[in-house]
Design an enzyme around this catalytic site. Structure first.
Site, PDB file in Angstrom:
ATOM      1  N   HIS A 130     -90.522  61.524 -66.357  1.00  0.00           N
ATOM      2  CA  HIS A 130     -89.410  62.300 -65.803  1.00  0.00           C
ATOM      3  C   HIS A 130     -88.109  61.706 -66.308  1.00  0.00           C
ATOM      4  O   HIS A 130     -88.033  60.505 -66.567  1.00  0.00           O
ATOM      5  CB  HIS A 130     -89.425  62.241 -64.265  1.00  0.00           C
ATOM      6  N   LYS A 183     -94.823  58.551 -64.645  1.00  0.00           N
ATOM      7  CA  LYS A 183     -95.473  59.211 -63.500  1.00  0.00           C
ATOM      8  C   LYS A 183     -96.889  58.668 -63.266  1.00  0.00           C
ATOM      9  O   LYS A 183     -97.462  57.996 -64.138  1.00  0.00           O
ATOM     10  CB  LYS A 183     -95.507  60.722 -63.758  1.00  0.00           C
ATOM     11  N   ASN A 185     -97.276  65.410 -66.647  1.00  0.00           N
ATOM     12  CA  ASN A 185     -96.522  65.359 -67.903  1.00  0.00           C
ATOM     13  C   ASN A 185     -95.907  63.977 -68.185  1.00  0.00           C
ATOM     14  O   ASN A 185     -94.954  63.858 -68.948  1.00  0.00           O
ATOM     15  CB  ASN A 185     -95.475  66.477 -67.962  1.00  0.00           C
ATOM     16  N   GLU A 234     -80.343  60.319 -58.486  1.00  0.00           N
ATOM     17  CA  GLU A 234     -81.686  59.766 -58.710  1.00  0.00           C
ATOM     18  C   GLU A 234     -81.667  58.234 -58.845  1.00  0.00           C
ATOM     19  O   GLU A 234     -82.565  57.552 -58.352  1.00  0.00           O
ATOM     20  CB  GLU A 234     -82.316  60.412 -59.937  1.00  0.00           C
ATOM     21  N   TYR A 289     -87.400  65.291 -55.149  1.00  0.00           N
ATOM     22  CA  TYR A 289     -87.425  66.600 -55.813  1.00  0.00           C
ATOM     23  C   TYR A 289     -86.861  67.721 -54.923  1.00  0.00           C
ATOM     24  O   TYR A 289     -87.236  68.881 -55.108  1.00  0.00           O
ATOM     25  CB  TYR A 289     -88.859  66.942 -56.232  1.00  0.00           C
TER      26      TYR A 289
END
Ligand code: CMP
Length: 137
Positions: A115, A9, A112, A126, A49
């Site tokens: 993913h 990310k 975080n 995805e 998302y």
């Protein structure tokens, strides 16, 4: 062999942790099948998302994911989906176990670091979101 979609990310790319995370993935037995640096637009992030559209964190999440470049990856390994999620650890880095990527590289539940797809249907969606069939070999 199974494939999963992984993302390094924007927080982790900005922190120059891309190389370390790739090294950890390969050391854990994942093969990199496809890889690209992408700066998602807000619309790209919203599409990716879409399952979280009704969640209170959706707007913040998609703003964060479009705040800078990410590295998107197709990773292959036996049981790749489950194993990549185990290597990442809990969504909240504070809850992730020692040795997990999010514990080491993440700073908060939003920032975080990584993913991973959460199931085989999600992985198919995805992977297809970022890669054409030819790129996946
Ligand atoms: P990820 O695995 O990319 O999937 C959805 C993301 O939403 C998740 O990681 C978190 O980074 C982000 N997120 C932000 N707030 C929350 C929250 N309260 N609960 C779950 N996920 C959250």
């Amino acid at each position: 062999m199974e494939r999963t979609l992984a993302i390094i990310k924007p927080d982790a790319v900005a922190a120059r942790s891309t190389g370390s995370i790739l090294q950890r993935a390969e050391a854990a037995g994942f093969s990199i099948v496809a890889m690209r640096l992408v700066w998602l637009s807000k619309t790209d992030a919203e599409g990716f998302y879409a399952v979280h559209r009704e969640r209170p964190f959706f707007s913040d999440l998609t703003t964060f994911m479009s705040s800078g470049p990410s590295v998107v990856l197709a990773l292959a390994a036996p049981d790749a989906i489950k194993r990549w999620r185990a290597l990442m650890g809990a969504t909240d880095p504070a809850q992730a176990e020692e040795g997990c990527l999010r514990r080491e590289f993440g700073r908060s539940i939003e920032n975080n670091a990584t993913h991973g797809s959460d199931g085989s249907e999600t992985a198919a969606f995805e992977l297809n979101y970022f890669f054409r069939g030819l790129e996946l070999g």
